[in-house]
Design an enzyme around this catalytic site. Structure first.
Site, PDB file in Angstrom:
ATOM      1  CB  THR A 152      -0.951  -0.008   1.214  1.00 17.82           C
ATOM      2  OG1 THR A 152      -0.192  -0.132   2.408  1.00 17.82           O
ATOM      3  CG2 THR A 152      -1.939  -1.161   1.130  1.00 17.82           C
ATOM      4  N   GLY A 201      -0.367   4.575   0.586  1.00 15.89           N
ATOM      5  CA  GLY A 201      -1.140   5.707   1.112  1.00 15.89           C
ATOM      6  C   GLY A 201      -2.016   6.290   0.025  1.00 15.89           C
ATOM      7  CG  ASP A 243      -6.093  -2.136  10.321  1.00 17.50           C
ATOM      8  OD1 ASP A 243      -5.057  -2.715   9.937  1.00 17.50           O
ATOM      9  OD2 ASP A 243      -6.156  -1.486  11.383  1.00 17.50           O
TER      10      ASP A 243
HETATM   11  O1  RIB Z   1      -4.178   0.074  12.328  1.00 16.24           O
HETATM   12  C1  RIB Z   1      -4.853   0.908  13.240  1.00 16.24           C
HETATM   13  C2  RIB Z   1      -4.830   0.290  14.587  1.00 16.24           C
HETATM   14  O2  RIB Z   1      -3.500   0.241  15.046  1.00 16.24           O
HETATM   15  C3  RIB Z   1      -5.562   1.066  15.649  1.00 16.24           C
HETATM   16  O3  RIB Z   1      -6.933   0.734  15.726  1.00 16.24           O
HETATM   17  C4  RIB Z   1      -4.778   0.767  16.904  1.00 16.24           C
HETATM   18  O4  RIB Z   1      -5.456  -0.023  17.816  1.00 16.24           O
HETATM   19  C5  RIB Z   1      -3.503   0.086  16.429  1.00 16.24           C
HETATM   20  O5  RIB Z   1      -3.540  -1.258  16.649  1.00 16.24           O
END
Ligand code: RIB
Length: 294
Positions: free
Chosen positions: A215, A217, A247
């Site tokens: 990735t 950005g 995520d």
């Molecule tokens: O990727 C984002 C996450 O990274 C957040 O939600 C935080 O908890 C960390 O784990």
């Protein structure tokens, strides 16, 4: 049990809205604070479930209110929480600063996530055996992450590693990995030196990684296989909060792959999901449902 098993972390995020990310030694006043469910594992599980996938989460929380809130958030998105255990440590937490520009920095206290060990994994073996895809990140002990991936390879389960937070990964774990999804910093930890996209196919060949989806950005992402590299730019959006954007991308991508879509199509949909999420505050609550983007 879900087609997708996510082995990873569950954190309660405490996010401070700030004008800018504080420099070392600087004290600033926040404009607001919010407590939201997070953790890379939980976020990826929720992102995939919101896109319609059957997902089981394997992880640990403390026996506390934060743990219950995280379970509720997972279950609310449709994630199976039968393999989310409780332990004597407090639930993991993340301290997050989100700037007016939508950028963030994050400090994680692992808490219960540090107890996800070989025993916890063995207790969830039925879940891994039932899965078609296993997604792992690195906010749990690395030995457990490597073990989960090795076990899934043994079982013939499609393996996905998001090597985050950045760290080197043993060659024995990379060999045969179906999909590696690093960002630029994480890729640099795997392949030290100036990042050169043209070097990725050689790296994939040498390490035996089937696909690398890096990735970039707001510049999109690039897909590298032993044969070559292909770039997937994305449409820029005004970012409100980038927490959990990666995520969201990964969870949505896995959901689309699990329902049999081609990788190129899954990437395009995952980019739309991430764009939706960065335009809203928080991690799990900012993620789109299937009908929002399909
Ligand atoms: O990727 C984002 C996450 O990274 C957040 O939600 C935080 O908890 C960390 O784990």
């Amino acid at each position: 049990m879900g087609k997708i098993a996510v082995v990873g972390s569950l954190n309660m995020d405490v996010s401070y809205r700030v004008a800018h990310i504080p420099a070392p030694g600087e004290t600033i006043l926040a404009q607001g604070v919010a407590k939201n469910p997070g953790g890379k594992g939980g976020n990826q599980a929720v992102a995939a479930a919101k896109m319609g996938a059957g997902v089981s989460m394997i992880g640990l929380t403390g026996d506390d209110a934060d743990g219950e809130a995280l379970r509720r958030s997972l279950a609310g998105a449709g994630v199976d929480t039968a393999f989310v255990g409780r332990c004597g440590e407090p639930t993991g937490t993340a301290f997050i600063c989100v700037s007016d520009a939508g950028e963030n920095n994050i400090v994680v206290h692992a808490g219960a996530n540090a107890c996800v060990d070989a025993r916890a994994l063995a207790e969830a073996d039925a879940c891994l055996r039932a899965a078609e895809m296993c997604v792992v990140q690195l906010e749990i002990p690395h030995e457990t992450a490597w073990q989960a991936l090795r076990r899934c390879r043994e079982l013939g389960v499609f393996t996905v590693l998001n090597p985050s937070p950045a760290c080197p990964v043993p060659d024995s774990v990379l060999r045969g990995l179906d999909l590696l999804v690093p960002n630029e910093t994480e890729m640099e930890a795997l392949l030290p030196g100036a990042l050169d996209l043209d070097a990725l196919p050689g790296y994939a060949r040498e390490k035996g990684v089937r696909r690398i989806l890096m990735t970039l950005g707001d510049k999109g992402c690039c897909l590298a296989t032993a044969e070559g590299v292909r770039r997937f730019p994305c449409t820029p959006v005004r970012a409100v909060d980038t927490t959990g954007a990666g995520d969201t991308f990964l969870g949505a991508l896995c959901a689309m792959l699990a329902e049999g879509r081609a990788l190129e199509e899954a990437i395009a949909i995952a980019q739309r999901a991430a764009a939706w999420a960065v335009a809203r505050p928080g991690a799990q609550q900012a993620m789109p449902c299937r009908e929002n983007i399909l």
